[in-house]
Design a protein around this motif. Sequence first.
Motif, PDB file in Angstrom:
ATOM      1  N   MET A 167     -18.151  12.908   3.230  1.00 55.35           N
ATOM      2  CA  MET A 167     -18.586  11.679   3.850  1.00 55.35           C
ATOM      3  C   MET A 167     -17.859  11.467   5.169  1.00 55.35           C
ATOM      4  O   MET A 167     -18.464  10.964   6.104  1.00 55.35           O
ATOM      5  N   ARG A 168     -16.584  11.828   5.202  1.00 57.61           N
ATOM      6  CA  ARG A 168     -15.808  11.621   6.423  1.00 57.61           C
ATOM      7  C   ARG A 168     -16.466  12.310   7.611  1.00 57.61           C
ATOM      8  O   ARG A 168     -16.596  11.717   8.686  1.00 57.61           O
ATOM      9  N   LYS A 169     -16.891  13.552   7.418  1.00 63.60           N
ATOM     10  CA  LYS A 169     -17.532  14.294   8.513  1.00 63.60           C
ATOM     11  C   LYS A 169     -18.815  13.603   8.964  1.00 63.60           C
ATOM     12  O   LYS A 169     -19.100  13.539  10.157  1.00 63.60           O
ATOM     13  N   ASP A 170     -19.572  13.089   8.005  1.00 61.37           N
ATOM     14  CA  ASP A 170     -20.813  12.386   8.357  1.00 61.37           C
ATOM     15  C   ASP A 170     -20.530  11.123   9.155  1.00 61.37           C
ATOM     16  O   ASP A 170     -21.206  10.836  10.137  1.00 61.37           O
ATOM     17  N   PHE A 171     -19.501  10.357   8.734  1.00 59.89           N
ATOM     18  CA  PHE A 171     -19.146   9.146   9.465  1.00 59.89           C
ATOM     19  C   PHE A 171     -18.612   9.479  10.853  1.00 59.89           C
ATOM     20  O   PHE A 171     -18.927   8.806  11.829  1.00 59.89           O
ATOM     21  N   GLU A 172     -17.798  10.520  10.963  1.00 64.07           N
ATOM     22  CA  GLU A 172     -17.260  10.916  12.271  1.00 64.07           C
ATOM     23  C   GLU A 172     -18.374  11.366  13.199  1.00 64.07           C
ATOM     24  O   GLU A 172     -18.382  11.011  14.376  1.00 64.07           O
TER      25      GLU A 172
END
Length: 72
Positions: free
Chosen positions: A1-6
Motif C-alpha cells: 500500500m505504501r508504494k501505491d500511496f507514494e
Amino acid sequence: MRKDFESAGFEESKNAIPFMRFVLELNRIGLYEHMKSNLSDDDYKKFIAPNNDLVIPKEMNIVNPDDLTKLI
C-alpha cells in the motif's frame, strides 16, 4: 500500500481511509475517535454499522473495481 500511496501522491491519498488511519495513529488518535468527533451522530452510526446503501465517494475509493484484489 505504501508504494501505491507514494506513487499517487499526497493529494490523491489523503482521503483514503487506510492512509488517514495511519496518520491518525501516528498522532495517537484512533480512527473511530476521529470520526466520532467529526461526524454527526447519525453519520457516525452509519460509519460504524454501514448498510447496503453506503456509497463510497470516488476520491476515497482506493480499490480497483475491475480487480478487487488491487488498489487503484
